[in-house]
Every structure is written in C-alpha cells, then in structure tokens.
Scaffold this motif. Structure first.
Motif, PDB file in Angstrom:
ATOM      1  N   THR A   1     -30.034  35.853  -7.951  1.00 22.43           N
ATOM      2  CA  THR A   1     -29.631  36.106  -6.565  1.00 22.43           C
ATOM      3  C   THR A   1     -28.769  34.966  -6.013  1.00 22.43           C
ATOM      4  OG1 THR A   1     -31.559  35.027  -5.592  1.00 22.43           O
ATOM      5  CG2 THR A   1     -31.795  37.357  -6.162  1.00 22.43           C
ATOM      6  N   GLY A   2     -28.356  34.054  -6.885  1.00 25.09           N
ATOM      7  CA  GLY A   2     -27.497  32.953  -6.439  1.00 25.09           C
ATOM      8  C   GLY A   2     -28.282  31.685  -6.178  1.00 25.09           C
ATOM      9  N   ASN A   3     -29.168  31.713  -5.174  1.00 22.24           N
ATOM     10  CA  ASN A   3     -29.955  30.503  -4.896  1.00 22.24           C
ATOM     11  C   ASN A   3     -31.264  30.471  -5.667  1.00 22.24           C
ATOM     12  OD1 ASN A   3     -31.108  32.571  -3.380  1.00 22.24           O
ATOM     13  ND2 ASN A   3     -31.754  31.194  -1.745  1.00 22.24           N
ATOM     14  N   THR A   4     -31.694  31.613  -6.192  1.00 19.03           N
ATOM     15  CA  THR A   4     -32.908  31.653  -7.014  1.00 19.03           C
ATOM     16  C   THR A   4     -32.841  32.885  -7.904  1.00 19.03           C
ATOM     17  OG1 THR A   4     -35.323  31.396  -6.973  1.00 19.03           O
ATOM     18  CG2 THR A   4     -34.369  32.873  -5.324  1.00 19.03           C
ATOM     19  N   LYS A   5     -33.953  33.182  -8.565  1.00 13.68           N
ATOM     20  CA  LYS A   5     -34.000  34.343  -9.451  1.00 13.68           C
ATOM     21  C   LYS A   5     -35.239  35.158  -9.140  1.00 13.68           C
ATOM     22  CE  LYS A   5     -33.788  31.270 -12.609  1.00 13.68           C
ATOM     23  NZ  LYS A   5     -33.930  30.408 -13.760  1.00 13.68           N
ATOM     24  N   LEU A   6     -35.165  36.422  -9.473  1.00  6.42           N
ATOM     25  CA  LEU A   6     -36.370  37.236  -9.552  1.00  6.42           C
ATOM     26  C   LEU A   6     -36.703  37.379 -11.021  1.00  6.42           C
ATOM     27  CD1 LEU A   6     -35.479  40.108  -7.079  1.00  6.42           C
ATOM     28  CD2 LEU A   6     -36.609  37.927  -6.602  1.00  6.42           C
ATOM     29  N   GLU A   7     -37.972  37.333 -11.333  1.00  7.26           N
ATOM     30  CA  GLU A   7     -38.441  37.535 -12.690  1.00  7.26           C
ATOM     31  C   GLU A   7     -39.268  38.823 -12.661  1.00  7.26           C
ATOM     32  OE1 GLU A   7     -40.394  34.259 -15.495  1.00  7.26           O
ATOM     33  OE2 GLU A   7     -41.864  35.038 -14.098  1.00  7.26           O
ATOM     34  N   LEU A   8     -38.673  39.916 -13.126  1.00  8.23           N
ATOM     35  CA  LEU A   8     -39.408  41.183 -13.167  1.00  8.23           C
ATOM     36  C   LEU A   8     -40.255  41.175 -14.430  1.00  8.23           C
ATOM     37  CD1 LEU A   8     -36.431  43.571 -12.239  1.00  8.23           C
ATOM     38  CD2 LEU A   8     -38.012  42.379 -10.689  1.00  8.23           C
ATOM     39  N   LEU A   9     -41.539  41.454 -14.283  1.00  9.65           N
ATOM     40  CA  LEU A   9     -42.488  41.349 -15.398  1.00  9.65           C
ATOM     41  C   LEU A   9     -43.169  42.683 -15.653  1.00  9.65           C
ATOM     42  CD1 LEU A   9     -44.476  38.170 -14.254  1.00  9.65           C
ATOM     43  CD2 LEU A   9     -42.682  38.261 -16.004  1.00  9.65           C
ATOM     44  N   GLU A  10     -43.167  43.103 -16.916  1.00  7.08           N
ATOM     45  CA  GLU A  10     -43.912  44.296 -17.320  1.00  7.08           C
ATOM     46  C   GLU A  10     -44.885  43.875 -18.422  1.00  7.08           C
ATOM     47  OE1 GLU A  10     -42.258  48.638 -18.276  1.00  7.08           O
ATOM     48  OE2 GLU A  10     -41.940  47.253 -19.934  1.00  7.08           O
ATOM     49  N   PRO A  11     -46.123  44.402 -18.420  1.00  2.00           N
ATOM     50  CA  PRO A  11     -47.068  44.008 -19.463  1.00  2.00           C
ATOM     51  C   PRO A  11     -46.554  44.353 -20.856  1.00  2.00           C
ATOM     52  CG  PRO A  11     -48.154  45.348 -17.772  1.00  2.00           C
ATOM     53  CD  PRO A  11     -46.685  45.382 -17.483  1.00  2.00           C
ATOM     54  N   LEU A  12     -46.886  43.500 -21.813  1.00  2.00           N
ATOM     55  CA  LEU A  12     -46.547  43.724 -23.221  1.00  2.00           C
ATOM     56  C   LEU A  12     -47.801  43.405 -24.032  1.00  2.00           C
ATOM     57  CD1 LEU A  12     -44.427  44.204 -25.493  1.00  2.00           C
ATOM     58  CD2 LEU A  12     -43.884  41.777 -25.356  1.00  2.00           C
ATOM     59  N   GLY A  13     -48.257  44.379 -24.816  1.00  2.39           N
ATOM     60  CA  GLY A  13     -49.434  44.155 -25.659  1.00  2.39           C
ATOM     61  C   GLY A  13     -50.727  44.434 -24.912  1.00  2.39           C
ATOM     62  N   ASP A  14     -51.857  44.206 -25.628  1.00  7.31           N
ATOM     63  CA  ASP A  14     -53.171  44.610 -25.122  1.00  7.31           C
ATOM     64  C   ASP A  14     -53.794  43.621 -24.155  1.00  7.31           C
ATOM     65  OD1 ASP A  14     -53.044  46.894 -26.643  1.00  7.31           O
ATOM     66  OD2 ASP A  14     -54.026  45.950 -28.376  1.00  7.31           O
ATOM     67  N   SER A  15     -53.369  42.360 -24.195  1.00  8.11           N
ATOM     68  CA  SER A  15     -54.051  41.366 -23.356  1.00  8.11           C
ATOM     69  C   SER A  15     -53.038  40.654 -22.469  1.00  8.11           C
ATOM     70  CB  SER A  15     -54.801  40.361 -24.229  1.00  8.11           C
ATOM     71  OG  SER A  15     -53.889  39.786 -25.144  1.00  8.11           O
ATOM     72  N   SER A  16     -52.219  41.457 -21.776  1.00  8.66           N
ATOM     73  CA  SER A  16     -51.208  40.861 -20.912  1.00  8.66           C
ATOM     74  C   SER A  16     -51.854  40.154 -19.729  1.00  8.66           C
ATOM     75  CB  SER A  16     -50.255  41.938 -20.397  1.00  8.66           C
ATOM     76  OG  SER A  16     -49.353  41.361 -19.474  1.00  8.66           O
ATOM     77  N   PRO A  17     -51.372  38.966 -19.370  1.00  9.31           N
ATOM     78  CA  PRO A  17     -51.938  38.258 -18.207  1.00  9.31           C
ATOM     79  C   PRO A  17     -51.650  38.964 -16.880  1.00  9.31           C
ATOM     80  CG  PRO A  17     -50.044  37.063 -19.077  1.00  9.31           C
ATOM     81  CD  PRO A  17     -50.337  38.179 -20.041  1.00  9.31           C
ATOM     82  N   ILE A  18     -50.762  39.961 -16.868  1.00  7.04           N
ATOM     83  CA  ILE A  18     -50.504  40.666 -15.597  1.00  7.04           C
ATOM     84  C   ILE A  18     -51.183  42.035 -15.537  1.00  7.04           C
ATOM     85  CG2 ILE A  18     -48.331  39.439 -15.165  1.00  7.04           C
ATOM     86  CD1 ILE A  18     -46.867  42.054 -15.921  1.00  7.04           C
TER      87      ILE A  18
END
Ligand code: CO
Length: 135
Positions: A50-67
């Motif tokens: 976004t210019g001054n910062t970023k967005l980090e879009l996160l989708e779970p991956l695998g069986d024990s995703s921290p999200i």
C-alpha cells in the motif's frame, strides 16, 4: 522501541477471493503479489503493497496452521496481527520481559527471512503484535 508498521496481517479462509478484492477493487494488480506457500509457518501468503506499509493476507496451509483457531472463531476472516519493526529483537525481548510482558516463545525466522517474535495479546490491549528485526 517500535519503528515502522511493517504489515497488517489479515486471516482469510479464501486467499484467492481476498487477493481479488485488492487486485480489482481496493487496489491494483501490480500492488498484489503472487501467493507464496510457507509450509514451515502453516500459511500461504499474498502481500499487498500500500506504499507506506503492506497487508499480509494469510490462508491456512496444512493440518496445524497457527491461524486455524482464529478462523474458527472468525469464519469471515479479519485482522490477525500487526507487525512492527525493531532494530534489535533480543534487546526488545529483554526490555519487554522485564516490563512484565509475555513474549511468546523464542525468536524464529519469519515470512521475510528475518527474526520475529509475537507478544501475548492480553498484554497488548487485545492485539496480537509481531516484532520483526529490521536486519
Ligand atoms: Co506477520
């Protein structure tokens, strides 16, 4: 202690849909990265610049995703954490611990190849905060 806001992380159950929202509506195609699978972190990420910062879009991956637990509580997705830059992560952790704050685990190499730690949200006004060393 903290410097720049490095990124705001947003958890989503549908990374393609989340990325498309930024590619086509809220931002432009060239601000949005390709998906990157990070099996060691249990997520697939897309970055939005976004210019001054970023967005980090996160989708779970695998069986024990921290999200995974976050998405169970927030099925529509939402803001997951804020990441601030610090110059010296070890000294930041020592200061925080002596101030009575809970640093979650030892520093690990994060999604950008730099050491990171997370701070307990109950010590940070309900916000999960990530600290990333700048180099
Ligand atoms: Co992050």
């Amino acid at each position: 202690m903290i410097g720049r806001l490095n990124h705001v992380a947003i958890a989503t159950g549908n990374l393609q849909q989340a990325a498309d929202l930024y590619k086509t509506v809220l931002a432009t195609n060239d601000q949005v990265s390709e998906p990157q699978a990070l099996p060691e972190h249990g997520v697939t990420t897309v970055f939005v610049n976004t210019g001054n910062t970023k967005l980090e879009l996160l989708e779970p991956l695998g069986d024990s995703s921290p999200i995974a637990a976050f998405l169970e509580r927030n099925p529509a997705g939402g803001v997951h954490h804020l990441c601030f830059e610090v110059e010296d992560l070890d000294s930041a952790c020592a200061q925080l611990t002596s101030a009575g704050m809970r640093v979650l685990g030892e520093p690990k190499i994060g999604a950008h190849g730099l050491p990171v730690v997370f701070l307990h949200p109950k010590d940070c006004g309900g916000v999960l905060i990530e600290l990333e060393q700048t180099k």
